[in-house]
Design an enzyme around this catalytic site. Structure first.
Site, PDB file in Angstrom:
ATOM      1  N   HIS A 121       0.899  -1.180   0.046  1.00  0.00           N
ATOM      2  CA  HIS A 121      -0.076  -0.092  -0.112  1.00  0.00           C
ATOM      3  C   HIS A 121       0.966   1.312  -0.170  1.00  0.00           C
ATOM      4  CE1 HIS A 121      -2.825   2.968   1.833  1.00  0.00           C
ATOM      5  NE2 HIS A 121      -3.753   2.129   1.527  1.00  0.00           N
TER       6      HIS A 121
ATOM      7  N   ASP B  91       3.169  -4.518   8.147  1.00  0.00           N
ATOM      8  CA  ASP B  91       2.170  -3.771   7.835  1.00  0.00           C
ATOM      9  C   ASP B  91       0.873  -4.739   8.195  1.00  0.00           C
ATOM     10  OD1 ASP B  91      -0.351  -2.677   7.068  1.00  0.00           O
ATOM     11  OD2 ASP B  91       0.443  -1.732   5.286  1.00  0.00           O
TER      12      ASP B  91
ATOM     13  N   GLN C 195      -4.376  -5.364   7.181  1.00  0.00           N
ATOM     14  CA  GLN C 195      -5.343  -6.260   6.554  1.00  0.00           C
ATOM     15  C   GLN C 195      -5.277  -7.567   7.262  1.00  0.00           C
ATOM     16  OE1 GLN C 195      -7.720  -5.250   4.455  1.00  0.00           O
ATOM     17  NE2 GLN C 195      -6.816  -3.413   3.802  1.00  0.00           N
TER      18      GLN C 195
ATOM     19  N   LYS D 131     -10.384  -0.899  10.366  1.00  0.00           N
ATOM     20  CA  LYS D 131     -10.511  -1.871   9.615  1.00  0.00           C
ATOM     21  C   LYS D 131     -10.906  -3.381  10.484  1.00  0.00           C
ATOM     22  CE  LYS D 131      -7.082  -0.387   6.144  1.00  0.00           C
ATOM     23  NZ  LYS D 131      -7.929   0.142   5.025  1.00  0.00           N
TER      24      LYS D 131
ATOM     25  N   CYS E  42      -4.664   2.359  -3.777  1.00  0.00           N
ATOM     26  CA  CYS E  42      -3.593   2.927  -3.071  1.00  0.00           C
ATOM     27  C   CYS E  42      -2.162   1.746  -3.384  1.00  0.00           C
ATOM     28  CB  CYS E  42      -3.734   3.186  -1.524  1.00  0.00           C
ATOM     29  SG  CYS E  42      -4.831   4.503  -1.346  1.00  0.00           S
TER      30      CYS E  42
HETATM   31  N1  PLP Z   1      -1.820  -0.569   4.581  1.00  0.00           N
HETATM   32  C1  PLP Z   1      -2.801  -1.344   4.072  1.00  0.00           C
HETATM   33  C2  PLP Z   1      -2.274  -2.723   3.502  1.00  0.00           C
HETATM   34  C3  PLP Z   1      -3.836  -0.786   3.920  1.00  0.00           C
HETATM   35  O1  PLP Z   1      -5.195  -1.748   3.368  1.00  0.00           O
HETATM   36  C4  PLP Z   1      -4.229   0.346   4.388  1.00  0.00           C
HETATM   37  C5  PLP Z   1      -5.627   1.028   4.263  1.00  0.00           C
HETATM   38  O2  PLP Z   1      -6.241   0.917   3.116  1.00  0.00           O
HETATM   39  C6  PLP Z   1      -3.358   1.221   4.856  1.00  0.00           C
HETATM   40  C7  PLP Z   1      -1.922   0.554   5.001  1.00  0.00           C
HETATM   41  C8  PLP Z   1      -3.459   2.518   5.466  1.00  0.00           C
HETATM   42  O3  PLP Z   1      -4.120   2.517   6.849  1.00  0.00           O
HETATM   43  P1  PLP Z   1      -4.750   3.773   7.404  1.00  0.00           P
HETATM   44  O4  PLP Z   1      -6.266   3.852   7.010  1.00  0.00           O
HETATM   45  O5  PLP Z   1      -4.677   3.604   8.892  1.00  0.00           O
HETATM   46  O6  PLP Z   1      -3.874   4.942   6.944  1.00  0.00           O
END
Ligand code: PLP
Length: 416
Positions: A133, A210, A213, A236, A374
């Protein structure tokens, strides 16, 4: 509720219809049709208990944390810290190693700015993966620009899994950090982060994961993953927006300078200099999203009730059903066929633009996401500007999957 929703596997000991009834928003209609919410990878829906926890805080306990000695101040602080404790248990980490923050974007920036920026030098390298992302790309690019470090990219195999041989071949002595997603928000690919972090650690490379998900879909044992940093985002996982956390090894938290300065993160401030608070508070400047974190604590309680193993089993049933039904739609291509996948399906239908499909599906009451998610570098890999993405959660049903596939068949004909 169809027979399959009361079905016969491990997850079936849970009454999923009752679970679904905990989510007030799922009863609403959109464009005169019952809402089918298949955008949980974007943000999850909230159960009554989370909404009530936030409401109750503002109605009965509202005060700032860590400042006032009065009763409300103590209640607010206790509830806020209780959320940290719950989250620590949920992730299987020490709660005093959890920095509460606004979400994964903040958490990864904290790693990049506070851990990496002071350490990286020209000649050093950062390894990322093709499926990241933007939140796990852009902070590293900013750090690379300022330090002279370079970025290397781990690529994917034809199933949309990380090519582990290629990834390990990148882990050369100049690599100081590997930052990767646990689960792809586009392909649903679940990366074997435990094995990858072990390989990185053997080579002295720091790892950041990260978990945005992963936390909503799987039982997590962050301590067992063996990473150095793990980021999650509350919205989420049934929690409020603007909540999340960074878990970091104690030694990193002790060595890292604060990222943002202000109140709450200090022990003493003089114009000659400031003594910072102990971690994790050293990284929590300013008034936090107190109600949000109390809501996140309620979300953790909520998810722990069916339990993450049952949630995963339920979502795997829904994923299998959706994949099977979608594969019958003529001209439909699913992106990513990883052997280990979360309930996220990116797809395109021949001759139809992703946004057109999503717009017409919305008129049928079906909420999916279309766009680059993204993840521009991943779109570049597949040579497409955008995909549609249906992302499911345990509160969805097999009937919704069937209605979605029927609606897709209808809009496909309209566009064809
Ligand atoms: N990383 C991943 C894999 C995501 O799916 C998302 C959100 O869509 C993010 C980071 C960003 O997270 P946040 O909404 O906390 O900024």
């Amino acid at each position: 509720m169809s027979r399959m929703d009361a079905s016969s596997t491990a997850a079936s000991t849970i009454d999923w219809a009752r679970v679904r009834a905990d989510f007030p928003l799922l009863t609403r209609q959109v464009h005169g049709k019952p809402l089918i919410y298949f955008d949980s990878a974007n943000t999850g829906q909230k159960p009554e208990s989370v909404i009530e926890a936030v409401d109750d805080f503002y109605r009965r306990h509202n005060a700032n944390v860590s400042r006032a000695v009065h009763a409300l101040g103590t209640e607010a602080t206790d509830a806020y810290e209780a959320a940290r404790t719950k989250l620590g248990k949920f992730l299987n980490v020490r709660s005093d190693e959890l920095v509460l923050c606004s979400g994964t974007t903040f958490a990864l920036n904290l790693v990049a700015y506070s851990w990496a920026l002071p350490r990286l030098q020209p000649g050093d390298a950062i390894v990322l993966t093709r499926m990241e992302h933007h939140a796990n790309i852009v902070p590293w690019q900013l750090v690379a620009q300022r330090t002279g470090a370079t970025i290397k990219v781990a690529e994917l195999n034809e199933r949309g899994e990380l090519d582990l041989d290629q990834l390990y071949s990148l882990l050369t002595p100049e690599v100081k950090v590997l930052s990767l997603t646990h689960v792809s928000n586009v392909l649903g690919t679940v990366n074997p982060v435990r094995e990858i972090c072990r390989e990185a650690r053997r080579r002295g490379i720091v790892t950041a994961v990260d978990g945005s998900q992963a936390a909503p879909h799987r039982a997590l044992d962050v301590a067992a993953i063996g990473c150095d940093f793990y980021a999650i985002t509350g919205h989420k996982m049934c929690g409020p927006t603007g909540t999340g956390a960074l878990w970091a090894r104690r030694e990193h938290l002790a060595a890292m300078p604060p990222f943002i300065g202000g109140g709450e993160m200090i022990k003493e401030v003089r114009f000659e200099g400031t003594v910072f608070n102990d971690p994790p508070h050293k990284f929590e400047a300013g008034t936090p999203n107190i109600a949000g974190f109390i809501g996140l604590g309620a979300a953790v309680d909520y998810l722990s009730s069916p339990g993450m193993a049952n949630i995963e089993a339920r979502e795997q049933e829904l994923l299998a059903h959706a994949t099977e039904e979608l594969s019958k739609v003529p001209g439909l291509r699913i992106f990513g066929q990883a052997r280990d996948r979360a309930a996220v399906i990116s797809f395109l239908v021949e001759g139809a633009h992703a946004h057109d499909l999503a717009t017409l599906l919305d008129l049928e009451g079906v909420a999916i996401r279309s766009g680059h998610h993204c993840a521009h570098p991943l779109m570049q890999h597949f040579g497409v500007p955008a995909t549609c993405r249906a992302s499911l959660a345990f509160y969805n049903t097999h009937d919704e999957v069937d209605a979605f596939v029927a609606a897709l068949g209808k809009v496909r004909k309209l566009l064809g």
